[in-house]
Design an enzyme around this catalytic site. Structure first.
Site, short mmCIF file in Angstrom:
data_model
loop_
_atom_site.label_atom_id
_atom_site.label_comp_id
_atom_site.label_asym_id
_atom_site.label_seq_id
_atom_site.Cartn_x
_atom_site.Cartn_y
_atom_site.Cartn_z
N GLU A 162 0.83 -1.20 0.00
CA GLU A 162 0.00 0.00 0.00
C GLU A 162 0.86 1.25 0.00
O GLU A 162 2.04 1.22 0.37
CB GLU A 162 -0.94 0.02 1.21
N GLY A 304 6.29 -0.34 4.24
CA GLY A 304 5.08 -0.61 3.45
C GLY A 304 5.44 -0.96 2.03
O GLY A 304 6.49 -1.55 1.77
N GLU A 305 4.55 -0.64 1.10
CA GLU A 305 4.75 -0.90 -0.33
C GLU A 305 4.72 -2.38 -0.69
O GLU A 305 4.89 -2.75 -1.84
CB GLU A 305 6.08 -0.32 -0.85
N GLY A 306 4.56 -3.28 0.29
CA GLY A 306 4.69 -4.70 0.04
C GLY A 306 6.12 -5.18 0.13
O GLY A 306 6.42 -6.33 -0.22
#
Length: 339
Positions: A162, A304-306
């Site tokens: 995300e 975050g960001e995966g």
């Protein structure tokens, strides 16, 4: 759980040429992946990570160390290949998809970006619900639809990241409401607040919760009131992935809160979920313990960001590899322990 296949998988793991349990978490992962796929010879096929991005109305209240426009700027960074998630997915052979779930920016037509925009950001939940009931349902639907398309390519392992300035605030309030725990146990420094800014963030979110009175602990209502478009889409995406028999990789705090919402809708999601890391965001460890989740990595990440999914993925590959390729005591002619 199919007890017959479960016994066969566990027997295969236990009779590899090693002391029982000697590969630790790898053995648990091998069992989980094999059981999800219903086979003694599991495979990880066409891994994907999908990053959902959205703007948050609450970001205008100073709950983040970064300005709201960073959300759109980072999306542009993703699609140009310059972010951490680009580096790690490329390193580990993972397909990366970026989704505009509701960023306050017009990206125009871009073949590297999936346009699933519900609106140009949520409303501030300081003064009203972040989204309407219809918008929340649309997010769930679009998240499911995107995963259905990915599954159709043959993918059987999928992670979710995300991007959304202010989304740790959404996640903290959702966690507090759904678990009925003090907000102070859920609120952390996000993108890097100092102690004074953290206190202000907590005060703002406390006021927001008070402004809404008793919303109850229904995951859909809580998600609609305090969530972000990206969190809601991840929720729907996880549900779809589990229903299609995929391995679901759960990233950090925000993705874990999306998982919490989805899990409270359908508890069977837990059979498919692999928690990739424990972030340093304050609420994450608390949440993982509540879920009885054993994260793969403890490396101090909080991006975050995966990224946690991408960095943990080679561990899943190792788990599958030992189950498929390591000799058994019988096949290798090695004596098992006598006691």
């Amino acid at each position: 759980m199919n007890s017959e296949i479960a016994e066969q998988i566990q027997h295969k793991i236990d009779f590899k040429t090693k002391p029982m349990g000697a590969l630790g978490l790898l053995e648990k992962l091998a069992f989980q992946i094999a059981h999800i796929q219903g086979t003694l010879t599991p495979a990880l096929i066409k891994p994907h990570i999908i990053v959902f991005a959205a703007s948050h109305g609450i970001a205008a209240s100073g709950v983040s160390a970064y300005p709201p426009e960073v959300t759109a700027q980072m999306v542009l960074n993703f699609i140009s290949g310059g972010a951490a998630i680009n580096v790690f997915t490329k390193q580990n052979g993972i397909e990366l998809l970026v989704v505009d779930a509701g960023v306050d920016f017009d990206f125009g037509k871009n073949e590297k970006l999936i346009d699933a925009k519900v609106a140009f950001g949520t409303r501030s939940f300081l003064t009203g619900p972040a989204m309407s009931a219809a918008e929340c349902q649309e997010c769930l639907r679009r998240g499911r639809e995107i995963v259905a398309h990915v599954h159709a390519t043959g993918c059987n392992v999928i992670g979710f990241g995300e991007m959304g300035i202010g989304n740790t605030s959404s996640a903290a309030v959702i966690m507090s409401k759904l678990l009925n725990v003090p907000l102070a146990d859920c609120v952390g420094k996000g993108t890097g607040l100092n102690d004074g800014q953290l206190s202000a963030k907590l005060a703002t979110l406390t006021q927001a919760m008070q402004n809404h009175g008793d919303t109850g602990a229904n995951p859909l209502r809580v998600l609609q009131t305090f969530g972000g478009f990206e969190i809601a889409m991840i929720c729907g995406a996880m549900l779809e992935a589990a229903e299609r028999g995929m391995v679901v990789l759960v990233d950090g705090f925000i993705a874990s809160v999306a998982y919490l919402c989805a899990f409270q809708m359908h508890a069977d999601l837990s059979l498919h979920a692999v928690f990739c890391h424990e972030s340093t965001e304050k609420g994450h460890g608390y949440l993982l313990r509540h879920l009885n989740a054993e994260p793969i990595l403890h490396v101090g990440m909080r991006l975050g960001e995966g990224t946690g999914c991408a960095v943990a993925y080679p561990i899943l590959q190792s788990a599958v590899a030992f189950l498929n390729e390591m000799a058994s005591f019988e096949s290798a002619g090695v004596s098992n322990k006598s006691l």
